[in-house]
Design a protein around this motif. Structure first.
Motif, short mmCIF file in Angstrom:
data_model
loop_
_atom_site.label_atom_id
_atom_site.label_comp_id
_atom_site.label_asym_id
_atom_site.label_seq_id
_atom_site.Cartn_x
_atom_site.Cartn_y
_atom_site.Cartn_z
N ALA A 107 1.12 -1.22 -0.11
CA ALA A 107 -0.14 -0.13 0.20
C ALA A 107 0.89 1.24 0.13
O ALA A 107 2.13 1.26 0.48
CB ALA A 107 -1.10 0.15 1.47
N ALA A 108 0.39 2.29 -0.66
CA ALA A 108 1.15 3.39 -0.74
C ALA A 108 0.59 4.75 -0.26
O ALA A 108 -0.88 4.80 -0.57
CB ALA A 108 1.77 3.68 -2.29
N VAL A 109 1.10 5.53 0.20
CA VAL A 109 0.53 7.02 0.41
C VAL A 109 1.52 7.99 -0.04
O VAL A 109 2.71 8.28 0.25
CB VAL A 109 0.41 7.24 2.04
CG1 VAL A 109 -0.08 8.73 2.28
CG2 VAL A 109 -0.48 6.10 2.74
N LEU A 110 0.96 8.71 -0.95
CA LEU A 110 1.58 9.95 -1.78
C LEU A 110 1.77 11.25 -1.17
O LEU A 110 0.97 11.43 -0.10
CB LEU A 110 1.03 9.93 -3.10
CG LEU A 110 0.96 8.41 -3.83
CD1 LEU A 110 0.59 8.53 -5.44
CD2 LEU A 110 2.34 7.77 -3.84
N GLN A 111 2.47 11.99 -1.59
CA GLN A 111 2.49 13.35 -1.04
C GLN A 111 1.16 14.16 -1.27
O GLN A 111 0.85 14.87 -0.62
CB GLN A 111 3.87 14.22 -1.57
CG GLN A 111 5.29 13.45 -1.36
CD GLN A 111 6.40 14.65 -1.65
OE1 GLN A 111 6.42 15.78 -1.35
NE2 GLN A 111 7.42 13.97 -2.09
N GLU A 112 1.05 14.24 -2.47
CA GLU A 112 -0.08 15.06 -2.92
C GLU A 112 -1.24 14.39 -3.28
O GLU A 112 -1.34 13.34 -3.90
CB GLU A 112 0.38 16.10 -4.14
CG GLU A 112 1.48 16.70 -4.11
CD GLU A 112 1.21 17.88 -3.19
OE1 GLU A 112 0.07 18.12 -2.53
OE2 GLU A 112 2.20 18.16 -2.23
N GLN A 113 -2.57 14.60 -2.92
CA GLN A 113 -3.71 13.99 -2.99
C GLN A 113 -4.66 14.91 -3.92
O GLN A 113 -4.87 15.99 -3.55
CB GLN A 113 -4.33 13.37 -1.86
CG GLN A 113 -3.64 12.87 -0.71
CD GLN A 113 -2.93 11.34 -1.30
OE1 GLN A 113 -3.48 10.85 -2.24
NE2 GLN A 113 -1.69 11.00 -0.72
N GLN A 121 -4.03 13.94 4.69
CA GLN A 121 -2.92 12.94 4.89
C GLN A 121 -3.24 11.89 5.71
O GLN A 121 -3.07 10.87 5.38
CB GLN A 121 -1.94 13.86 5.24
CG GLN A 121 -0.38 12.95 5.32
CD GLN A 121 0.08 12.73 3.91
OE1 GLN A 121 -0.62 12.63 2.86
NE2 GLN A 121 1.36 12.90 3.74
N ARG A 122 -3.83 12.21 6.71
CA ARG A 122 -4.29 11.20 7.70
C ARG A 122 -5.10 10.36 7.07
O ARG A 122 -5.48 9.03 7.31
CB ARG A 122 -4.87 11.66 8.95
CG ARG A 122 -3.62 12.27 9.82
CD ARG A 122 -4.39 12.70 11.25
NE ARG A 122 -5.17 14.06 11.36
CZ ARG A 122 -6.40 14.09 11.97
NH1 ARG A 122 -6.68 13.05 12.88
NH2 ARG A 122 -6.91 15.19 11.72
N ASP A 142 5.56 8.47 1.23
CA ASP A 142 6.11 9.48 0.51
C ASP A 142 5.84 10.74 1.38
O ASP A 142 4.95 11.24 1.26
CB ASP A 142 5.92 9.64 -0.82
CG ASP A 142 6.68 10.41 -1.69
OD1 ASP A 142 7.99 10.98 -1.08
OD2 ASP A 142 6.40 10.70 -2.91
N GLU A 143 6.67 11.29 2.27
CA GLU A 143 6.73 12.20 3.03
C GLU A 143 5.64 12.35 3.77
O GLU A 143 4.58 13.25 3.78
CB GLU A 143 6.88 13.58 2.10
CG GLU A 143 8.32 13.65 1.40
CD GLU A 143 9.38 14.12 2.46
OE1 GLU A 143 9.07 14.50 3.82
OE2 GLU A 143 10.66 14.01 2.28
N PRO A 144 5.23 11.56 4.75
CA PRO A 144 4.12 11.27 5.11
C PRO A 144 3.89 12.49 6.37
O PRO A 144 2.52 12.79 6.67
CB PRO A 144 4.03 9.99 6.19
CG PRO A 144 5.39 9.71 6.23
CD PRO A 144 6.02 10.24 4.94
N THR A 145 4.70 13.13 6.87
CA THR A 145 4.50 14.25 7.68
C THR A 145 4.33 15.52 7.18
O THR A 145 4.20 16.55 7.77
CB THR A 145 5.63 14.12 8.83
OG1 THR A 145 6.78 14.37 8.11
CG2 THR A 145 5.65 12.86 9.54
N ASN A 146 4.51 15.45 5.85
CA ASN A 146 4.05 16.90 5.15
C ASN A 146 2.64 17.41 5.69
O ASN A 146 1.77 16.67 5.51
CB ASN A 146 4.08 16.69 3.52
CG ASN A 146 5.45 17.19 3.12
OD1 ASN A 146 6.58 17.22 3.87
ND2 ASN A 146 5.71 17.23 1.86
#
Length: 268
Positions: free
Chosen positions: A92-98, A158-159, A176-180
């Protein structure tokens, strides 16, 4: 038993063997050939300056781009020999921009994480609902469940996307940069989540001190080249950090916590 317990999630071995990538065969490689072996259950931090190749490597790991050379294996299986749905059940992936124009509620977006586990056009079942509810509670999203995704702040979005990834119940989580876009409290929550999950996690971060706290291993990239791989206390020397980021670097030990922390100055 919790659906997010180690017994249910599990973790996977990740092997990257001579992997590289470029936009076409006639153009220079953006990511030069690199190899590493990440053992199951460990957290790997990708660090390097902007343009180092971190996001490029992540796109290869979650099967968005095809490597120009080499192969990526999860538990010994080449991800490009697997069906896309099968890969989505383990990575599974979480990207910078949504995207912000989803005409969906927060709960609807989180529920999308269950799609790889459904058959045909089936809808969510009782087990899916239990997983979705538990993940939303863990990510403190209950109060936002019926809000439209597009109305959320960047940190809230992001959350939600981290929650969507967790509902896939993956073995490998790519971040990818999850704390941005997150405030300090939610940055700490993400770090706690990373350390608390029995998953193999690959995360790109800009904060070296956060990387040292949260990661078991680091991969240092510069100009598409791998500069070092291994435990942070063995890899992140002041000389390497100074060379990679072109800054003057000092490593200090905080007396109360006995933890190491980098401080930086611009090089002259």
């Amino acid at each position: 038993m919790s659906c997010l317990s180690g017994a249910n999630l599990g973790s996977a071995d990740v092997k990257v063997d001579n992997v590289s990538w470029g936009p076409s065969a006639s153009e220079p490689l953006i990511l030069k050939p690199l190899s590493f072996h990440l053992q199951a259950g460990r957290v790997l931090g990708l660090i390097g300056p902007n343009g180092a190749g971190k996001s490029t490597l992540l796109r290869l790991l979650y099967r968005f781009n095809v490597p120009a050379t080499g192969r990526i294996e999860v538990d010994g299986q080449n991800i490009w020999s697997m069906a896309p749905r099968a890969v989505a059940r383990v990575v599974a992936a979480v990207l910078q921009e949504q995207a912000t124009d989803f005409a969906l509620t927060v709960r609807d977006v989180v529920a999308l994480g269950r799609l790889p586990h459904r058959l045909g056009f089936s809808t969510t079942n009782e087990d899916d609902d239990m997983i979705i509810d538990e993940v939303m509670e863990r990510m403190h999203l209950g109060a936002l469940a019926h809000r439209e995704f597009g109305t959320l702040s960047g940190g809230e979005r992001q959350r939600v996307m981290v929650a969507r990834a967790l509902t896939q119940l993956p073995k490998v989580l790519v971040l990818d940069e999850p704390t941005n876009h997150l405030d300090i409290r939610h940055q700490l929550e993400i770090l706690h989540l990373i350390s608390d999950l029995d998953l193999t996690i690959i995360v790109s971060l800009h904060d070296l001190n956060m990387t040292m706290q949260a990661c078991d291993d680091v991969l240092v990239l510069k100009d598409g080249n791998a500069m070092g791989f291994g435990p942070p206390d063995q890899v992140l020397s002041t000389d390497l950090v100074s060379s990679v980021f072109d800054v003057s670097t000092q490593l200090e030990q905080l007396s109360l916590s006995q933890t190491n922390q980098f401080t930086f100055q611009l090089s002259h």
